[in-house]
Design a protein around this motif. Structure first.
Motif, PDB file in Angstrom:
ATOM      1  N   LYS A  10       0.858  -1.185   0.000  1.00 17.63           N
ATOM      2  CA  LYS A  10       0.000   0.000   0.000  1.00 17.63           C
ATOM      3  C   LYS A  10       0.892   1.232   0.000  1.00 17.63           C
ATOM      4  N   ARG A  11       0.690   2.099  -0.960  1.00 18.12           N
ATOM      5  CA  ARG A  11       1.480   3.320  -1.072  1.00 18.12           C
ATOM      6  C   ARG A  11       0.677   4.483  -0.503  1.00 18.12           C
ATOM      7  N   VAL A  12       1.316   5.256   0.369  1.00 19.16           N
ATOM      8  CA  VAL A  12       0.670   6.400   1.023  1.00 19.16           C
ATOM      9  C   VAL A  12       1.542   7.630   0.766  1.00 19.16           C
ATOM     10  N   PRO A  13       1.188   8.438  -0.233  1.00 21.05           N
ATOM     11  CA  PRO A  13       2.052   9.565  -0.632  1.00 21.05           C
ATOM     12  C   PRO A  13       2.411  10.518   0.507  1.00 21.05           C
ATOM     13  N   ASP A  14       1.479  10.864   1.373  1.00 19.67           N
ATOM     14  CA  ASP A  14       1.786  11.808   2.456  1.00 19.67           C
ATOM     15  C   ASP A  14       2.863  11.251   3.387  1.00 19.67           C
ATOM     16  N   LEU A  15       2.758   9.974   3.704  1.00 18.24           N
ATOM     17  CA  LEU A  15       3.761   9.329   4.555  1.00 18.24           C
ATOM     18  C   LEU A  15       5.104   9.265   3.837  1.00 18.24           C
ATOM     19  N   GLU A  16       5.080   8.885   2.589  1.00 14.39           N
ATOM     20  CA  GLU A  16       6.332   8.782   1.839  1.00 14.39           C
ATOM     21  C   GLU A  16       6.999  10.148   1.679  1.00 14.39           C
ATOM     22  N   ASP A  17       6.205  11.199   1.543  1.00 13.60           N
ATOM     23  CA  ASP A  17       6.771  12.549   1.461  1.00 13.60           C
ATOM     24  C   ASP A  17       7.521  12.915   2.746  1.00 13.60           C
ATOM     25  N   LEU A  18       6.947  12.550   3.887  1.00 11.40           N
ATOM     26  CA  LEU A  18       7.619  12.826   5.163  1.00 11.40           C
ATOM     27  C   LEU A  18       8.961  12.095   5.233  1.00 11.40           C
ATOM     28  N   VAL A  19       8.962  10.843   4.797  1.00  7.30           N
ATOM     29  CA  VAL A  19      10.198  10.063   4.816  1.00  7.30           C
ATOM     30  C   VAL A  19      11.216  10.673   3.857  1.00  7.30           C
ATOM     31  N   VAL A  20      10.787  11.013   2.654  1.00 11.12           N
ATOM     32  CA  VAL A  20      11.680  11.606   1.656  1.00 11.12           C
ATOM     33  C   VAL A  20      12.301  12.889   2.190  1.00 11.12           C
ATOM     34  N   ASN A  21      11.516  13.729   2.828  1.00 12.08           N
ATOM     35  CA  ASN A  21      12.039  14.991   3.371  1.00 12.08           C
ATOM     36  C   ASN A  21      13.099  14.743   4.438  1.00 12.08           C
ATOM     37  N   ARG A  22      12.882  13.735   5.302  1.00 12.54           N
ATOM     38  CA  ARG A  22      13.890  13.410   6.322  1.00 12.54           C
ATOM     39  C   ARG A  22      15.168  12.898   5.658  1.00 12.54           C
ATOM     40  N   LEU A  23      15.007  12.074   4.636  1.00 13.95           N
ATOM     41  CA  LEU A  23      16.187  11.520   3.958  1.00 13.95           C
ATOM     42  C   LEU A  23      16.955  12.603   3.213  1.00 13.95           C
ATOM     43  N   ALA A  24      16.230  13.506   2.568  1.00 16.26           N
ATOM     44  CA  ALA A  24      16.888  14.590   1.838  1.00 16.26           C
ATOM     45  C   ALA A  24      17.637  15.509   2.792  1.00 16.26           C
ATOM     46  N   ALA A  25      17.051  15.768   3.955  1.00 17.53           N
ATOM     47  CA  ALA A  25      17.726  16.609   4.956  1.00 17.53           C
ATOM     48  C   ALA A  25      19.008  15.943   5.441  1.00 17.53           C
ATOM     49  N   ALA A  26      18.998  14.623   5.541  1.00 10.84           N
ATOM     50  CA  ALA A  26      20.178  13.906   6.022  1.00 10.84           C
ATOM     51  C   ALA A  26      21.264  13.798   4.964  1.00 10.84           C
ATOM     52  N   SER A  27      20.861  13.740   3.688  1.00 12.70           N
ATOM     53  CA  SER A  27      21.831  13.504   2.624  1.00 12.70           C
ATOM     54  C   SER A  27      22.284  14.765   1.911  1.00 12.70           C
ATOM     55  N   SER A  28      21.490  15.849   2.032  1.00  7.46           N
ATOM     56  CA  SER A  28      21.713  17.087   1.287  1.00  7.46           C
ATOM     57  C   SER A  28      21.569  16.883  -0.221  1.00  7.46           C
ATOM     58  N   ARG A  29      20.942  15.796  -0.614  1.00 10.84           N
ATOM     59  CA  ARG A  29      20.643  15.580  -2.029  1.00 10.84           C
ATOM     60  C   ARG A  29      19.252  16.126  -2.328  1.00 10.84           C
ATOM     61  N   PRO A  30      18.939  16.375  -3.594  1.00  8.55           N
ATOM     62  CA  PRO A  30      17.622  16.925  -3.938  1.00  8.55           C
ATOM     63  C   PRO A  30      16.494  15.977  -3.550  1.00  8.55           C
ATOM     64  N   VAL A  31      15.352  16.564  -3.200  1.00 10.42           N
ATOM     65  CA  VAL A  31      14.192  15.777  -2.798  1.00 10.42           C
ATOM     66  C   VAL A  31      13.785  14.799  -3.892  1.00 10.42           C
ATOM     67  N   TRP A  32      13.818  15.236  -5.155  1.00 11.83           N
ATOM     68  CA  TRP A  32      13.395  14.352  -6.239  1.00 11.83           C
ATOM     69  C   TRP A  32      14.273  13.116  -6.331  1.00 11.83           C
ATOM     70  N   GLU A  33      15.554  13.305  -6.049  1.00 13.88           N
ATOM     71  CA  GLU A  33      16.480  12.168  -6.108  1.00 13.88           C
ATOM     72  C   GLU A  33      16.160  11.165  -5.004  1.00 13.88           C
ATOM     73  N   GLU A  34      15.889  11.705  -3.812  1.00  9.18           N
ATOM     74  CA  GLU A  34      15.541  10.822  -2.697  1.00  9.18           C
ATOM     75  C   GLU A  34      14.207  10.121  -2.952  1.00  9.18           C
ATOM     76  N   PHE A  35      13.281  10.826  -3.588  1.00 10.24           N
ATOM     77  CA  PHE A  35      12.002  10.205  -3.922  1.00 10.24           C
ATOM     78  C   PHE A  35      12.209   9.013  -4.848  1.00 10.24           C
ATOM     79  N   MET A  36      13.051   9.184  -5.858  1.00 11.53           N
ATOM     80  CA  MET A  36      13.301   8.102  -6.814  1.00 11.53           C
ATOM     81  C   MET A  36      13.925   6.893  -6.122  1.00 11.53           C
TER      82      MET A  36
END
Length: 202
Positions: free
Chosen positions: A149-175
């Motif tokens: 089950k994919r939940v975009p709002d939840l995945e967005d929160l995770v992506v934002n945390r990962l992007a903050a940790a990596s300093s990579r672009p959000v789109w890259e972390e999303f992919m």
């Protein structure tokens, strides 16, 4: 076969699906509570997915600090309140959330580990957002992805945390996240079949 036998089988069965075992403390607690066999099967499926997510995050984001033990224990016990509300194993309901946290506390589980029973479904609560850690998000994500089950709002929160940790672009972390979730999601049918093989009651 008795309920206790079915519970033990759900906790140990690796014949049909090679799921990792639950942390021993979680398994002991489920046995002590005479948990429904289906609950044990569900917790193993979610815990296994959480393990895959945790390993992926640790490799890809070595500088992201989070409590691996807490995330895995949280995944292994997030629905423990359904021992008190077994109807919620087959029907929607949220009574198990706060009840599960209290049940864990009553059995001597530290609050940092007991919290997941309540937070696994509250990640979208704006009042809770600041208190939700990476561990909580991973448990919530595992509780969705185990059945693909994919939940975009939840995945967005995770992506934002990962992007903050990596300093990579959000789109890259999303992919990157999308790729690992799709890969894990491919095993959903087998996990759903594993859970369905065990009854709510003996």
């Amino acid at each position: 076969m008795t309920t206790a036998d079915l519970l033990l089988r759900a906790l140990q069965d690796c014949d049909e699906l090679p799921l990792r075992p639950l942390p021993e403390r979680a398994a002991e607690l489920l046995r002590a509570l005479d948990a429904p066999p289906r609950l044990a099967a569900h917790l193993r499926a979610v815990h296994d997915v959480a393990g895959q997510l945790v390993e992926w995050v640790r490799v890809r984001y070595p500088h992201l600090r989070f409590d691996t033990e807490a995330a895995l224990f949280g995944a292994a016990t997030h629905d423990v309140g359904k021992t008190l509300y077994p109807a919620e194993l087959s029907s929607p309901g949220s009574e198990h959330e706060k009840a599960g946290r209290q049940l864990l506390l009553d059995h001597g589980v530290d609050g940092r580990l007991a919290r997941f029973a309540a937070t696994h479904a509250s990640w979208s609560d704006p009042d809770a957002e600041l208190g939700i850690g990476v561990e909580d998000l991973l448990v919530s994500l595992a509780d969705k992805i185990w059945k693909n089950k994919r939940v975009p709002d939840l995945e967005d929160l995770v992506v934002n945390r990962l992007a903050a940790a990596s300093s990579r672009p959000v789109w890259e972390e999303f992919m990157e996240l999308d790729e690992i979730l799709a890969r894990i999601g491919e095993g959903a049918d087998a996990r759903l079949s594993f859970q369905a093989a065990y009854p709510v009651h003996g």
